[in-house]
Design an enzyme around this catalytic site. Structure first.
Site, PDB file in Angstrom:
ATOM      1  N   ASP A 211      34.831  43.979  35.562  1.00  0.00           N
ATOM      2  CA  ASP A 211      34.264  43.204  36.674  1.00  0.00           C
ATOM      3  C   ASP A 211      33.649  44.141  37.711  1.00  0.00           C
ATOM      4  OD1 ASP A 211      33.572  40.947  38.061  1.00  0.00           O
ATOM      5  OD2 ASP A 211      35.604  40.447  38.730  1.00  0.00           O
TER       6      ASP A 211
ATOM      7  N   ASN B  53      30.976  31.940  32.415  1.00  0.00           N
ATOM      8  CA  ASN B  53      29.777  32.693  32.776  1.00  0.00           C
ATOM      9  C   ASN B  53      28.484  31.984  32.374  1.00  0.00           C
ATOM     10  OD1 ASN B  53      31.357  35.925  32.203  1.00  0.00           O
ATOM     11  ND2 ASN B  53      30.953  34.904  34.144  1.00  0.00           N
TER      12      ASN B  53
HETATM   13  C1  IPE Z   1      35.360  37.597  34.409  1.00  0.00           C
HETATM   14  O1  IPE Z   1      34.483  38.058  35.381  1.00  0.00           O
HETATM   15  C2  IPE Z   1      34.673  37.513  33.112  1.00  0.00           C
HETATM   16  C3  IPE Z   1      34.226  38.791  32.570  1.00  0.00           C
HETATM   17  C4  IPE Z   1      34.572  39.966  32.995  1.00  0.00           C
HETATM   18  C5  IPE Z   1      33.355  38.677  31.439  1.00  0.00           C
HETATM   19  P1  IPE Z   1      33.836  37.052  36.429  1.00  0.00           P
HETATM   20  O2  IPE Z   1      33.185  37.899  37.469  1.00  0.00           O
HETATM   21  O3  IPE Z   1      32.964  36.076  35.742  1.00  0.00           O
HETATM   22  O4  IPE Z   1      35.116  36.308  36.985  1.00  0.00           O
HETATM   23  P2  IPE Z   1      35.315  35.310  38.204  1.00  0.00           P
HETATM   24  O5  IPE Z   1      34.452  34.130  37.935  1.00  0.00           O
HETATM   25  O6  IPE Z   1      34.892  36.032  39.436  1.00  0.00           O
HETATM   26  O7  IPE Z   1      36.758  34.993  38.193  1.00  0.00           O
HETATM   27  C1  IPE Z   2      31.172  41.660  35.252  1.00  0.00           C
HETATM   28  O1  IPE Z   2      30.475  41.947  36.417  1.00  0.00           O
HETATM   29  C2  IPE Z   2      30.252  41.400  34.096  1.00  0.00           C
HETATM   30  C3  IPE Z   2      30.230  39.989  33.646  1.00  0.00           C
HETATM   31  C4  IPE Z   2      30.987  39.033  34.080  1.00  0.00           C
HETATM   32  C5  IPE Z   2      29.278  39.671  32.600  1.00  0.00           C
HETATM   33  P1  IPE Z   2      29.968  40.793  37.367  1.00  0.00           P
HETATM   34  O2  IPE Z   2      28.589  40.395  36.952  1.00  0.00           O
HETATM   35  O3  IPE Z   2      30.953  39.694  37.447  1.00  0.00           O
HETATM   36  O4  IPE Z   2      29.904  41.570  38.757  1.00  0.00           O
HETATM   37  P2  IPE Z   2      30.278  41.011  40.191  1.00  0.00           P
HETATM   38  O5  IPE Z   2      31.650  40.408  40.113  1.00  0.00           O
HETATM   39  O6  IPE Z   2      29.226  40.008  40.529  1.00  0.00           O
HETATM   40  O7  IPE Z   2      30.228  42.214  41.069  1.00  0.00           O
HETATM   41 MG    MG Z   3      32.528  39.276  38.684  1.00  0.00          MG
END
Ligand code: IPE
Ligand code: IPE
Ligand code: MG
Length: 244
Positions: free
Chosen positions: A14, A62
């Site tokens: 994340d 997602n």
């Molecule tokens: C969790 O990350 C899913 C992945 C790392 C693929 P998100 O950034 O989507 O999670 P939430 O929605 O903030 O909990």
């Molecule tokens: C994790 O990084 C990757 C995926 C969930 C695909 P994020 O895209 O959630 O990054 P933040 O949370 O917006 O920083």
């Molecule tokens: Mg995220």
């Protein structure tokens, strides 16, 4: 047991978006940098003799993201799967997949199926990609398939139920790592994480390198996993008869 290496590490990667934002870059650049961090993680875990690494690359939730970001991510997955093949073969790593394959664009599914077949007999490590994954959905589909198979209620014990999960032969994660300071599961490996140790790092995923992995492993090594027992039981050879 102390000083132990986890057999299975699962990572909630994340913080790609925030990493990009901090640099005034579009989110896509954060995802690109995130791929490099995955490569490093896989190599480091392989070198350390960890048997299983699972990465949460895309959750069912997602799909709610802007269409442009979603299609960029799937382009990235496609390229990653294709480009990693020589490395996976060279390092004797088997690729595995958990998630809802029906959701994947055709080209991704095709590349993935090819990579799964091609690496099927590799034995050095198992590297599992979680894409369009939902822990609740995994549990539900297991229940549906068990019912469809005509299992009677008394036949459905834990071992039988597990055989309907996406990767029935992968052991439960010993260590679940989440980066970027968020401290939640976000629907990841709900059934399998029942007794996992958790490690939350403030570092954003693209910056999670070998040093950060060392910190996580160091933290894990210092923990005592009791699985319901008392610490006296764990330290005595007379397990089971020390209740006074
Ligand atoms: C969790 O990350 C899913 C992945 C790392 C693929 P998100 O950034 O989507 O999670 P939430 O929605 O903030 O909990
Ligand atoms: C994790 O990084 C990757 C995926 C969930 C695909 P994020 O895209 O959630 O990054 P933040 O949370 O917006 O920083
Ligand atoms: Mg995220």
């Amino acid at each position: 047991m102390e000083d132990q290496l986890p057999q299975h590490i699962a990572v909630i990667m994340d913080g790609n978006g925030r990493w990009a934002k901090e640099r005034g870059l579009p989110r896509s650049q954060g995802h690109l940098a995130g791929v490099d961090a995955v490569r490093t993680l896989v190599r480091e875990c392989r070198n350390r003799g960890i048997g299983y690494v699972t990465v949460y690359a895309f959750s069912k939730e997602n799909w709610r993201r802007p269409e442009k970001e979603v299609s960029f991510l799937f382009e990235l997955f496609l390229r990653f799967i294709r480009e990693e093949m020589p490395e996976l073969m060279a390092q004797d790593i088997r690729l595995d997949f958990i998630g809802d394959k029906r959701d994947l664009p055709f080209a991704v599914r095709q590349a993935l199926d090819y990579a799964l077949r091609k690496t099927a007999s590799n034995r050095g490590m198992v590297f599992t990609l979680a894409i369009s994954y939902s822990g609740r959905e995994e549990i539900l589909q297991a229940a549906r398939r068990a019912i469809a198979d005509g299992l009677r209620p008394e036949e459905l014990d834990e071992a039988t139920f597990r055989s309907y999960l996406y990767a029935p032969n992968t052991p439960d994660p010993d260590l679940v790592i989440r980066t970027s300071g968020e401290e939640r599961l976000s629907n990841f490996l709900l059934f399998q994480s029942a007794y996992a140790e958790f490690y939350f790092s403030p570092v954003l995923w693209p910056d999670f390198g070998p040093e950060e992995l060392n910190k996580a492993l160091g933290s894990y090594a210092g923990r005592t996993r009791r699985f319901g027992r008392t610490s006296e039981q764990l330290h005595s050879a007379t397990e089971g008869k020390c209740y006074e």
